[in-house]
Design a protein around this motif. Structure first.
Motif, PDB file in Angstrom:
ATOM      1  N   ILE A   1      30.643  46.035  26.065  1.00  0.00           N
ATOM      2  CA  ILE A   1      31.623  45.108  26.648  1.00  0.00           C
ATOM      3  C   ILE A   1      30.945  43.872  27.208  1.00  0.00           C
ATOM      4  CG2 ILE A   1      33.375  44.798  28.436  1.00  0.00           C
ATOM      5  CD1 ILE A   1      34.036  47.708  28.200  1.00  0.00           C
ATOM      6  N   GLU A   2      31.507  42.751  26.872  1.00  0.00           N
ATOM      7  CA  GLU A   2      31.056  41.467  27.398  1.00  0.00           C
ATOM      8  C   GLU A   2      32.192  40.926  28.248  1.00  0.00           C
ATOM      9  OE1 GLU A   2      28.100  38.320  27.166  1.00  0.00           O
ATOM     10  OE2 GLU A   2      28.114  40.255  26.106  1.00  0.00           O
ATOM     11  N   GLU A   3      31.854  40.375  29.406  1.00  0.00           N
ATOM     12  CA  GLU A   3      32.924  39.800  30.215  1.00  0.00           C
ATOM     13  C   GLU A   3      32.916  38.296  30.078  1.00  0.00           C
ATOM     14  OE1 GLU A   3      33.085  41.331  34.253  1.00  0.00           O
ATOM     15  OE2 GLU A   3      32.409  43.292  33.544  1.00  0.00           O
ATOM     16  N   ASN A   4      34.092  37.750  29.951  1.00  0.00           N
ATOM     17  CA  ASN A   4      34.197  36.306  29.765  1.00  0.00           C
ATOM     18  C   ASN A   4      35.525  35.818  30.344  1.00  0.00           C
ATOM     19  OD1 ASN A   4      34.478  33.692  28.837  1.00  0.00           O
ATOM     20  ND2 ASN A   4      33.619  34.132  26.816  1.00  0.00           N
ATOM     21  N   GLY A   5      35.446  35.277  31.520  1.00  0.00           N
ATOM     22  CA  GLY A   5      36.651  34.698  32.126  1.00  0.00           C
ATOM     23  C   GLY A   5      37.516  35.708  32.847  1.00  0.00           C
ATOM     24  N   GLU A   6      38.715  35.264  33.128  1.00  0.00           N
ATOM     25  CA  GLU A   6      39.647  36.043  33.946  1.00  0.00           C
ATOM     26  C   GLU A   6      40.194  37.253  33.199  1.00  0.00           C
ATOM     27  OE1 GLU A   6      41.357  35.161  37.204  1.00  0.00           O
ATOM     28  OE2 GLU A   6      39.302  34.372  37.323  1.00  0.00           O
ATOM     29  N   TYR A   7      40.249  38.383  33.894  1.00  0.00           N
ATOM     30  CA  TYR A   7      40.915  39.552  33.310  1.00  0.00           C
ATOM     31  C   TYR A   7      41.492  40.392  34.438  1.00  0.00           C
ATOM     32  CZ  TYR A   7      36.604  42.040  34.579  1.00  0.00           C
ATOM     33  OH  TYR A   7      35.546  42.567  35.260  1.00  0.00           O
TER      34      TYR A   7
ATOM     35  N   PHE B   1      32.412  47.652  34.832  1.00  0.00           N
ATOM     36  CA  PHE B   1      32.732  46.232  34.962  1.00  0.00           C
ATOM     37  C   PHE B   1      31.854  45.607  36.040  1.00  0.00           C
ATOM     38  CE2 PHE B   1      36.528  48.390  33.484  1.00  0.00           C
ATOM     39  CZ  PHE B   1      36.848  47.645  32.364  1.00  0.00           C
TER      40      PHE B   1
END
Lengths: 96, 498
Positions: free
Chosen positions: B115-121, B154
């Motif tokens: 998993i890569e995080e990118n921006g709002e979630y 996360f």
């Protein structure tokens, strides 16, 4: 990094028309048109309508982009607002 | 355990408005006075291996099986298959419950590596999954085990915390009774401070090893809007699930019986005011090794069974077969009563489990078998599996428990050579109603046994040291000159000698 005729199979999990979901979809389309023109497909799955589909790709966060093809499977969560990182995350561009 | 205990009876006056969901777990409903807060989340926390997943699962399974409340088990750690396997050992068929749509399982796997995080979630996906699972079985109960695992998946902690807060509010809005498990943290009840979000009810589980004996304990840290037991309660996990032992000190108001029961030794009955023990009293038979304690105890068991009463023997030194064989040689045939299930011999070693574990087990057997008499042979063995203070406390609880059920309890106690005859190292003399002392002495170049009644509350009793023989027809006390014994009652320096 990516060969010219490789098919890109992408799946975007959203929850209704939330701002984050909409932002993710438009950001994704822009990136794909720019880097993968003509050889990608995006399937949008609205978990509001089909919550049972969340299990298949182990979706917890929304929005989640899943790269089904090319292998290996990759996931990027968030609205993809950082194009540079999205490219790295999808391995369209090597990690710097 | 040094905290003051609140008798449950005195705490009945709590607000009736708080509705509770029964767990069906032995003892837990008792100390929570009815179960977990209905429609609200409860946090169950503790270190690894403390039994929190099992408690949560049992809450769910019993809800589905006994109380008609379907449930959702969302696990972040074990797979559904692993869970089913774990509870199968407790006799629950999770697969069947899933097939009958009484329970929905969802294993949420978060793999940070992919998993890569990118921006709002946000975690709307989790909400939708949980909502879907709840709807699919019409769940009234939900377990999240262990939601903290998300913190490993996360990186954006601010989002996670906001979402967890939203999740617990959402669970309340859905009106489900939820159990959330959490791993014990160094400073707080859970690593991620979940207690901040779940404030209605917090249960702490603990698994301690003391002098090589492990004991599980449960404590209700907080229960908003309800009274509850505040002690640490020992609990046990066995083939039937979790049992929590309420250690309420019983008020001294149990029913008292005037009925007398024979000791199985006619002349001993005569020494005890002519009629034997009081029903529901506690009797201690103490003495040094080889003085016939077990035989005195077995005589009583035999007599009880002969009257058609159920009797439970807790044997800590001999196996049932050995006990039956040995007693046969002194004219006590226990075999027929064992076959009729009037007599049960439960043999175990206290050192095998912790003291509390032992107590919980005895509770379970007694509750299930419902005997009129219980024999513990010997109680001195308890002190080998804990400190003397613990053992004394435990015996006190046990005797209180037996008395509250009107069960006659006969305990034997081995006095070790050198220590005072009239002392029990576990300090239980004050709770004993009738105390028989067995001793040996030399007379005419032979070792002889003697019996005397040290005390016997509420009855006139003999003051003599009465020699006795263990014969092939049982214990034979020498004829005393004082029958009926009443005449010599409480007269120091009694005149006659046998």
């Amino acid at each position: 990094m990516t060969t010219a005729n490789e098919r890109w199979d992408l799946r975007l999990y959203t929850a209704g028309q939330s701002p984050k979901s909409l932002a993710a979809l438009s950001n994704l389309k822009r990136i794909c048109d720019e880097h993968l023109a003509g050889r990608y497909s995006i399937e949008v799955i609205d978990l509001m309508k089909n919550p049972r589909l969340a299990k298949d790709d182990e979706i917890v966060a929304i929005p989640t982009l899943v790269r089904k093809l090319p292998a290996p499977l990759r996931k990027v969560i968030g609205d993809l607002s950082n194009e540079e990182r999205a490219l790295v995350g999808l391995q369209l561009r090597p990690h710097k | 355990m040094g905290k003051p205990e609140r008798p449950i009876a005195a705490a009945k006056s709590s607000a009736p408005s708080l509705r509770k969901a029964r767990t069906g777990i032995d003892g837990l409903d008792q100390i929570t006075e009815g179960g977990l807060p209905q429609g609200r989340p409860t946090l169950v926390c503790g270190g690894p291996g403390c039994g929190k997943t099992l408690l949560a699962m049992e809450f769910l399974i019993r809800g589905a099986m006994q109380f008609g409340e379907p449930g959702v088990f969302m696990t972040f750690e074990e797979t559904g298959e692993e869970l089913a396997q774990n509870v199968r050992s407790l006799g629950f068929d999770l697969d069947a419950l899933v097939a009958q749509k009484k329970i929905a399982l969802d294993h949420v796997r978060v793999e940070p590596a992919e998993i890569e995080e990118n921006g709002e979630y946000d975690l709307e996906g989790l909400f939708l999954r949980l909502g879907y699972a709840i709807d699919s079985v019409g769940a009234k109960r939900v377990v999240l085990d262990t939601v903290e695992a998300l913190f490993g998946g996360f990186t954006n902690e601010a989002i996670l915390r906001a979402e967890l807060r939203r999740l617990f509010r959402w669970l309340k809005d859905r009106g489900v009774t939820a159990v959330i498990t959490g791993e014990r943290g160094d400073q707080s009840y859970t690593r991620q401070g979940l207690e901040e979000y779940v404030s209605d009810c917090v249960i702490l589980l603990d698994h301690r090893v003391n002098e090589q004996v492990s004991t599980r304990r449960l404590r209700i840290v907080k229960y908003r809007g309800s009274t509850h037991g505040t002690s640490e309660y020992p609990f046990l996990i066995d083939a039937k699930g979790i049992s929590v032992l309420p250690v309420t000190s019983l008020p001294l108001d149990h029913e008292v019986s005037d009925e007398r029961v024979s000791s199985g030794i006619p002349r001993l009955d005569a020494m005890l005011g002519g009629a034997g023990y009081y029903r529901g009293s506690s009797i201690l038979v103490s003495g040094t090794a080889g003085t016939g304690k077990t035989t005195v105890a077995a005589s009583f068991a035999h007599e009880a069974a002969k009257r058609g009463e159920r009797c439970l023997v807790l044997a800590f030194e001999e196996s049932p077969k050995q006990l039956v064989r040995n007693m046969r040689t002194v004219g006590l045939d226990l075999e027929p009563y064992l076959r009729k299930d009037l007599l049960r011999i439960h043999a175990s070693r206290p050192t095998f489990h912790g003291l509390e574990m032992h107590l919980v087990q005895i509770h379970k057997i007694v509750t299930e078998f419902d005997p009129a008499a219980v024999i513990i042979d010997p109680v001195s063995n308890f002190s080998s599996s804990g400190s003397n203070a613990d053992a004394g406390l435990m015996l006190l609880r046990l005797i209180d428990f037996l008395k509250s059920r009107g069960i006659t309890a006969l305990l034997t106690h081995l006095t070790s050579g050198g220590s005072a005859m009239e002392a029990t190292d576990v300090g239980i003399s004050s709770i004993i109603d009738t105390w028989l002392l067995l001793r040996d002495f030399e007379r005419g170049g032979a070792r002889e046994r003697g019996l005397y009644v040290l005390k016997s509350r509420g009855m006139p009793h003999s003051n003599q040291v009465r020699p006795f023989l263990i014969t092939s027809e049982g214990i034979r006390l020498e004829e005393g000159a004082d029958a009926p014994a009443a005449r010599t009652h409480n007269r120091p320096g009694g005149r006659k000698q046998a």
